[in-house]
Every structure is written in structure tokens, then in C-alpha cells.
Design a protein around this motif. Structure first.
Motif, PDB file in Angstrom:
ATOM      1  N   ARG A 128      -7.902  -3.466 -31.895  1.00 33.62           N
ATOM      2  CA  ARG A 128      -6.658  -3.186 -31.180  1.00 33.62           C
ATOM      3  C   ARG A 128      -6.353  -4.286 -30.155  1.00 33.62           C
ATOM      4  N   ALA A 129      -7.387  -4.758 -29.462  1.00 32.25           N
ATOM      5  CA  ALA A 129      -7.195  -5.830 -28.492  1.00 32.25           C
ATOM      6  C   ALA A 129      -6.679  -7.096 -29.170  1.00 32.25           C
ATOM      7  N   ALA A 130      -7.255  -7.428 -30.315  1.00 27.29           N
ATOM      8  CA  ALA A 130      -6.822  -8.620 -31.051  1.00 27.29           C
ATOM      9  C   ALA A 130      -5.366  -8.490 -31.492  1.00 27.29           C
ATOM     10  N   GLU A 131      -4.963  -7.296 -31.907  1.00 31.89           N
ATOM     11  CA  GLU A 131      -3.567  -7.075 -32.317  1.00 31.89           C
ATOM     12  C   GLU A 131      -2.616  -7.308 -31.142  1.00 31.89           C
ATOM     13  N   LEU A 132      -2.981  -6.792 -29.964  1.00 36.53           N
ATOM     14  CA  LEU A 132      -2.139  -6.989 -28.789  1.00 36.53           C
ATOM     15  C   LEU A 132      -2.036  -8.476 -28.427  1.00 36.53           C
ATOM     16  N   LEU A 133      -3.152  -9.178 -28.487  1.00 39.30           N
ATOM     17  CA  LEU A 133      -3.137 -10.611 -28.192  1.00 39.30           C
ATOM     18  C   LEU A 133      -2.250 -11.367 -29.174  1.00 39.30           C
ATOM     19  N   ALA A 134      -2.356 -11.014 -30.448  1.00 35.31           N
ATOM     20  CA  ALA A 134      -1.557 -11.692 -31.478  1.00 35.31           C
ATOM     21  C   ALA A 134      -0.060 -11.441 -31.281  1.00 35.31           C
ATOM     22  N   ARG A 135       0.279 -10.349 -30.598  1.00 38.46           N
ATOM     23  CA  ARG A 135       1.682 -10.052 -30.289  1.00 38.46           C
ATOM     24  C   ARG A 135       2.134 -10.679 -28.973  1.00 38.46           C
ATOM     25  N   GLY A 136       1.272 -11.477 -28.356  1.00 38.55           N
ATOM     26  CA  GLY A 136       1.641 -12.173 -27.133  1.00 38.55           C
ATOM     27  C   GLY A 136       1.372 -11.411 -25.856  1.00 38.55           C
ATOM     28  N   LYS A 137       0.631 -10.303 -25.934  1.00 37.03           N
ATOM     29  CA  LYS A 137       0.325  -9.520 -24.736  1.00 37.03           C
ATOM     30  C   LYS A 137      -0.826 -10.168 -23.957  1.00 37.03           C
ATOM     31  N   ILE A 138      -0.823  -9.970 -22.640  1.00 36.90           N
ATOM     32  CA  ILE A 138      -1.925 -10.402 -21.775  1.00 36.90           C
ATOM     33  C   ILE A 138      -2.731  -9.163 -21.420  1.00 36.90           C
ATOM     34  N   ILE A 139      -4.025  -9.189 -21.708  1.00 36.44           N
ATOM     35  CA  ILE A 139      -4.820  -7.969 -21.565  1.00 36.44           C
ATOM     36  C   ILE A 139      -6.036  -8.188 -20.663  1.00 36.44           C
ATOM     37  N   GLY A 140      -6.477  -7.107 -20.051  1.00 39.77           N
ATOM     38  CA  GLY A 140      -7.760  -7.084 -19.371  1.00 39.77           C
ATOM     39  C   GLY A 140      -8.812  -6.547 -20.322  1.00 39.77           C
ATOM     40  N   TRP A 141      -9.987  -7.150 -20.314  1.00 39.03           N
ATOM     41  CA  TRP A 141     -11.058  -6.765 -21.250  1.00 39.03           C
ATOM     42  C   TRP A 141     -12.338  -6.565 -20.439  1.00 39.03           C
ATOM     43  N   ILE A 142     -12.669  -5.291 -20.182  1.00 42.60           N
ATOM     44  CA  ILE A 142     -13.818  -4.922 -19.365  1.00 42.60           C
ATOM     45  C   ILE A 142     -14.777  -4.125 -20.233  1.00 42.60           C
ATOM     46  N   GLN A 143     -15.984  -4.663 -20.407  1.00 47.27           N
ATOM     47  CA  GLN A 143     -16.943  -4.036 -21.302  1.00 47.27           C
ATOM     48  C   GLN A 143     -18.340  -4.095 -20.695  1.00 47.27           C
ATOM     49  N   GLY A 144     -19.077  -3.000 -20.749  1.00 47.83           N
ATOM     50  CA  GLY A 144     -20.498  -2.999 -20.413  1.00 47.83           C
ATOM     51  C   GLY A 144     -20.820  -3.556 -19.044  1.00 47.83           C
ATOM     52  N   ARG A 145     -21.921  -4.316 -18.977  1.00 46.14           N
ATOM     53  CA  ARG A 145     -22.401  -4.846 -17.711  1.00 46.14           C
ATOM     54  C   ARG A 145     -21.699  -6.160 -17.369  1.00 46.14           C
ATOM     55  N   SER A 146     -21.483  -6.366 -16.096  1.00 51.54           N
ATOM     56  CA  SER A 146     -20.765  -7.564 -15.650  1.00 51.54           C
ATOM     57  C   SER A 146     -21.640  -8.807 -15.777  1.00 51.54           C
ATOM     58  N   GLU A 147     -20.971  -9.952 -15.810  1.00 52.37           N
ATOM     59  CA  GLU A 147     -21.658 -11.221 -15.901  1.00 52.37           C
ATOM     60  C   GLU A 147     -22.263 -11.595 -14.551  1.00 52.37           C
TER      61      GLU A 147
END
Length: 583
Positions: A412-431
Motif C-alpha cells: 500500500r505504501a508503494a502504491e501511494l508513493l507511485a501516485r506521488g504521495k509523500i508518506i511517513g513510514w514508522i516501523q519497529g525499533r528506531s534507528e
């Protein structure tokens, strides 16, 4: 006897805490700035009241004792006190002889006094709050807490070498200032570190990091705010100016494995000349691009000459770079082509925050002299998770447009990006470290020529000249970059192949380079899946990646922090683990 090892990076800037288990496994590492949301956490000890004890309870073995290891040696207090007295005496002598000092001298004296006072306070402070907290924590109040301290540059070398894939390497530590100097060299073999040329490491204030700080300040940026990144970005807009280059090149040199400033009187003259041409408030930044260009060129030349001197020891073709200067990704990407070294490793946190890991691992190694740290790439995903309870509260009470994406978040994130959307992507433990590597990231489509201007203006609210990084599937690296090198921590800048630049203009800097992150499934499965799906949809095996924050703030730590960025910026959607929030 089993022991937990708690490393406290107790520099006056970029303090951090790390936890190593009784078996030598790195369990946790995080900079103080993240939890406090206070950029660089200047003057703040890493063992925050209540927070440090909560981390001990979460990650430490309750049946083991505790070793607290810090990143400045016992000699530091005396060195800082001597330096402070020397600075106060010099200021008084100047006033007696000449009256009130001019602005440059006043800045220099103030800066030195601040360094000595701040570091003196931090050397004596860390660990006491944690000890107090544990005395009131059920099950921990009777623990034996042992304190150890390690030389500052040794902790830099330790985290750099212990996190590397090398059995044998040379390590160069270069930063703003240590205990005896601002540089040190080590040989790493069989899990042990041996300092080289120790007598050379007494260079006083001769410092590549201090030099770059002067350039940063002259360009109108704040070294204390960590704005050296801006110099690197601005440098690409500049051109060679022989006069500026000559001025800066005279300010710093190399003698073997020693950094040298010219004699104090001459150095002061050169500083005065640089100070006189500095950018004043309100002046356009772009007018100082040539200065940034010259500063970056001199920094790189000095670094490469120093490293060639280190390689001349003949001990290894593998190089580990550590210290704050190792954050200069523009220079890092050129090290292998400008020195005889064949392989380079720079950890995700080569600055002072990373020393928390170095101290904890050194303490573990003292107790296990026959043990060796595992070779192989160390995961940077060592920090906190966002609260699942806070996520549930968002679902229950926010009234936002939400959906659960348990199995298809990357798609779903990839689909939004391909449509030109800017997204936040927060997963699991922080860097751990200053860069977002796919767990606390803002992502966008790199095919858009205007995406850099859009994100700088509507999301990050920062200067228009600052570039964005490409996160690329490792297997496609050679197709997109000349002289490709893996860059798992986004630690080096490489040149794009000319024939692909038109495909991804959003992540190509003015000089044709990109500070890349190479992505492998074994290090970050979901991020790899996202980029792979974007590649399937668009034919492009990379995405634009920048950290999840706005200018002047650390990377988001909590869901509350993330929501603040989301609703006060031009983000279109945000993923928090399996939760998708859209506007």
C-alpha cells in the motif's frame, strides 16, 4: 558472575545510553535527544530520571549485576580543570594588556570556557541518577553497581571496530576534541585495539573537526546545533575560488598521522581573516557556496592525506572511520578512490552518541578477554518502539481516517508513493544514529524533478539547497552509481551514473551525487519489500528517504511526536507499524 553493561555517552553534546547483555549482545542504544525531543541534548546527562531505570528493567537480566561504563576517562576532570584555569587566565591577561577583547577573541575564549565547563560537569554527573533510581526499584535495590570509564577516543574506536565486518583493520578517529587531542589511530586485530603513534596524539586544539566547525560558522550556520550537514549540501553549489582555498588550506595540515595547525599567531591571523568574511544575518546563503566548497575540499584533502599516512603503517587494507568527522558523507564516499585502503566501514553512529555502545562493549571485553565480538554488520535498529497503547488510543479516540494494513503495508505504501504521495513510514525499533534508515522515515517518489523543493518547503521547512537521500535495493547499486560501494547506514555519498540521472532527479544533488542507503532484506525486511514493490510498479529500485522530523527537531520518538509532524506538515499519509493514517 553475570553482569549487564550499561554504556553512557557522557559528552556535553549527543549523550546516549546503550545496554549490553551478560552474553555480549547489544540490546539497546538510543540518543538522549530522541526521548526529550531536544536537538543534541546539550548539557544533559544520558541517565534520565525514571527513563534510565525503565530501560534497565526492560532490557537487563534481573539476576545479573550492573556495570556502568562512561566515555571519558578518570583523567578528564583534571584535564578540563587545567584547561578552564588556562582559559580564564588567558582572558584576564588579554584584558590587562589590551582592554576588552574584540568579537573574535571573545568568541574563542567563550567557546573554550564553555567546552571545559560543560565537559567537566558531564564527566562527574552520569550514573548517579540511575543509581538513585535503581535503589527504589523493586528487585534492583540490592544490585552491585560497578563504575568504569574509558578514554574518549578508545570508545570511538571500539564501536567502530566492534561493529565492523573486519577481523583486522586500521581505525582513524577524528573529531572536534578528545582528552589529549582531536585525533587518534588504532590497529584492530583478534578483537583487540592497540593505539598507534600515541605520542603524536597530543595535538592540543589542532583538529579537523574544529576546522570544519569554523567553516560552518563562517557560512552562517551553527556548529553547536549540528549544522555541518548544511556545509556539505551548500558546497555543491560553489566553485573553486583560489583565494578562499588558499586561506583555508593554510589553516590546517598533516604530518604523518598528526593533524597540525600553523603556529598560534599565524592561525589567529587566518581566523581573523575568515571571521571578517563571514556571512552576516540576513545575507543570502547561496552567496557563501564558494566558501563551503573550499572548506569541503580542504577537509577532504586533509582527511585523505592523514589516511594515507595511516595506511603507510602497512598493518591492514581495511579502514574503520570513527569520530564526528566520519559523519562527512561527502568525503567518506571518496576515501577508497583517494587512499590505498580497499575497504571502508563507518558505523551508523560514529559521533559521540555511538560511544555509549563503545563503552559498554569495552567493559564487556574487559570481563571476557578471550571473547571476540561477532563479525558482520551490526543492526542500527536498536532504539525504542512506538507505544502500542498510544496507537490503540489513536484508533479509539482520534476520529481520523484510519485503516489496519497487517499484511500489505509495504504494498500500500508503494502504491501511494507511485501516485506521488509523500508518506511517513514508522516501523519497529528506531534507528541509532542521526540518519533515518527506513524505520523513522519520510518517503517520496524520486522520479519527480520538483519533489526536493516540495518537501523542503512543505514538509521539512528547511533551506532549498539541501538534498535528499536515495534508499536503493543493494542489487541495483552498480546500475545507478559509479564505483558502487555498499552504504547500509547512509554513511557515504557516491556519484550517480549519468545515464540514470533523468530517471530519479528528486534524489540527485547538483553535483550529480547522492548520499545513498543500500537496503538488504536481511537487515530490514519490510523496507526492502516496500522498495521492491515500488520497483515493480515503476521500474525504479529506489525511493527518496529523509528523516521523520522537521528542521531543528530530532527524529520523532513517540506517536504524539509523529502526529505533530503529520498534522503540521504536507505529509499525505503515515504508516505506524500496521496502522495507516491518511488525510
Amino acid at each position: 558472575m553475570k553482569r549487564n553493561y550499561i554504556g553512557l555517552a557522557n559528552s556535553f553534546h549527543d549523550s546516549a545510553m546503550a545496554i549490553v547483555s551478560s552474553s555480549g549482545e547489544l540490546l539497546f542504544a538510543e540518543a538522549t535527544e530522541r526521548y526529550l525531543q531536544n536537538k543534541r541534548a546539550i548539557g544533559i546527562a544520558p541517565d534520565l530520571y525514571k527513563r534510565a531505570a525503565d530501560l534497565v528493567e526492560e532490557f537487563c537480566d534481573p539476576d545479573a549485576d550492573i556495570v556502568v561504563a562512561t566515555t571519558w576517562s578518570e583523567q578528564t576532570s583534571g584535564l578540563m580543570e587545567e584547561g578552564l584555569k588556562r582559559t580564564v587566565r588567558a582572558a584576564q591577561q588579554y584584558r590587562n594588556a589590551f582592554g576588552d577583547p574584540p568579537p573574535l577573541v571573545r568568541r574563542q575564549l567563550s567557546g573554550q570556557k564553555f567546552f571545559y565547563q560543560s565537559q567537566l560537569a558531564m564527566v562527574n554527573q552520569p550514573g548517579h541518577l540511575l543509581e538513585y533510581d535503581l535503589a527504589y526499584l523493586d528487585g534492583w535495590e540490592a544490585k552491585d553497581i560497578q563504575r568504569r570509564s574509558f578514554e574518549h577516543h578508545l570508545t570511538h574506536a571500539a564501536v567502530g571496530c566492534f561493529s565492523s565486518p573486519f577481523d583486522n583493520a586500521l581505525c582513524a578517529v577524528l573529531d572536534g576534541m578528545g582528552e589529549r587531542s582531536a585525533f587518534a589511530c588504532f590497529h584492530y586485530a583478534d578483537g583487540k585495539l592497540t593505539e598507534l603513534g600515541k605520542e603524536a596524539g597530543s595535538g592540543g586544539w589542532s583538529s579537523l573537526g574544529y576546522f570544519y566547525g569554523l567553516i560552518c560558522e563562517a557560512c552562517g550556520f551553527g556548529p553547536m546545533s549540528g549544522e555541518e550537514w548544511k556545509v556539505m549540501g551548500l558546497a555543491a553549489y560553489g566553485h573553486h575560488d583560489p583565494e578562499l582555498y588558499g586561506l583555508l588550506r593554510e589553516m590546517i595540515g598533516v604530518n604523518g598521522i598528526r593533524i597540525e595547525f600553523p603556529p598560534p599567531a599565524r592561525f589567529s591571523q587566518l581566523q581573523q581573516k575568515l571571521f571578517s568574511i563571514r556571512r552576516r544575518r540576513g545575507e543570502p546563503v547561496i552567496g557563501y557556496a564558494n566558501l563551503a566548497h573550499a572548506g569541503q575540499q580542504v577537509f577532504s584533502e586533509v582527511l585523505f592525506e592523514f589516511l594515507r599516512g595511516l595506511h603507510a603503517t602497512g598493518l591492514s587494507d581495511n579502514l574503520v572511520l570513527a569520530g564526528g568527522c566520519a559523519l562527512n558523507s561527502s568525503a567518506n564516499g571518496k576515501v577508497l578512490s583517494n587512499t590505498p585502503f580497499r575497504n571502508l566501514h563507518v558505523f551508523a553512529a560514529p559521533g559521540d552518541d555511538g560511544n555509549a555502545v563503545g563503552a559498554a562493549l569495552l567493559a564487556y571485553s574487559e570481563d571476557h578477554p578471550q571473547g571476540r565480538p561477532p563479525t558482520g554488520l551490526m543492526s542500527p535498529y536498536l532504539g525504542s518502539r512506538m507505544s502500542s497503547e498510544a496507537a490503540r488510543n489513536v484508533v479509539r479516540f482520534s476520529g481520523l481516517k484510519l485503516s489496519e494494513r497487517r499484511d500489505d503495508g509495504p504494498r500500500r505504501a508503494a502504491e501511494l508513493l507511485a501516485r506521488g504521495k509523500i508518506i511517513g513510514w514508522i516501523q519497529g525499533r528506531s534507528e541509532f544514529g542521526p540518519r533515518a534508515l527506513g524505520n523513522r522515515s519520510i518517503l517520496a517518489d524520486p522520479r519527480s524533478p520538483s519533489i526536493k523543493e516540495t518537501i523542503n518547503a512543505r514538509v521539512k521547512f528547511r533551506e532549498e539547497f539541501r538534498p535528499f537521500a536515495p534508499s536503493i535495493l543493494h542489487e541495483y547499486g552498480p546500475e545507478y552509481f559509479e564505483h558502487y560501494q555498499a552504504s547500509p547506514y547512509m554513511e557515504r555519498t557516491l556519484k550517480f551514473r549519468e545515464e540514470v540521472i533523468h530517471r530519479v532527479p528528486g534524489v540527485v544533488h547538483l553535483d550529480g551525487t547522492g548520499r545513498l542507503q543500500t537496503v538488504k532484506a536481511e537487515l530490514n525486511r519490510r523496507y526492502h519489500a516496500l522498495i521492491s514493490e515500488f520497483h515493480r510498479l515503476t521500474g525504479i529500485p529506489l525511493v527518496l528517504n529523509t528523516s521523520f522530523n522537521v528542521m531543528g527537531k530530532p527524529i520523532a520518538h513517540s506517536i504524539e511526536d509523529a502526529l505533530a509532524v503529520f498534522f503540521t506538515s504536507g505529509l499525505d499519509a503515515m504508516f505506524v507499524d500496521d496502522l495507516l493514517i491518511e488525510k
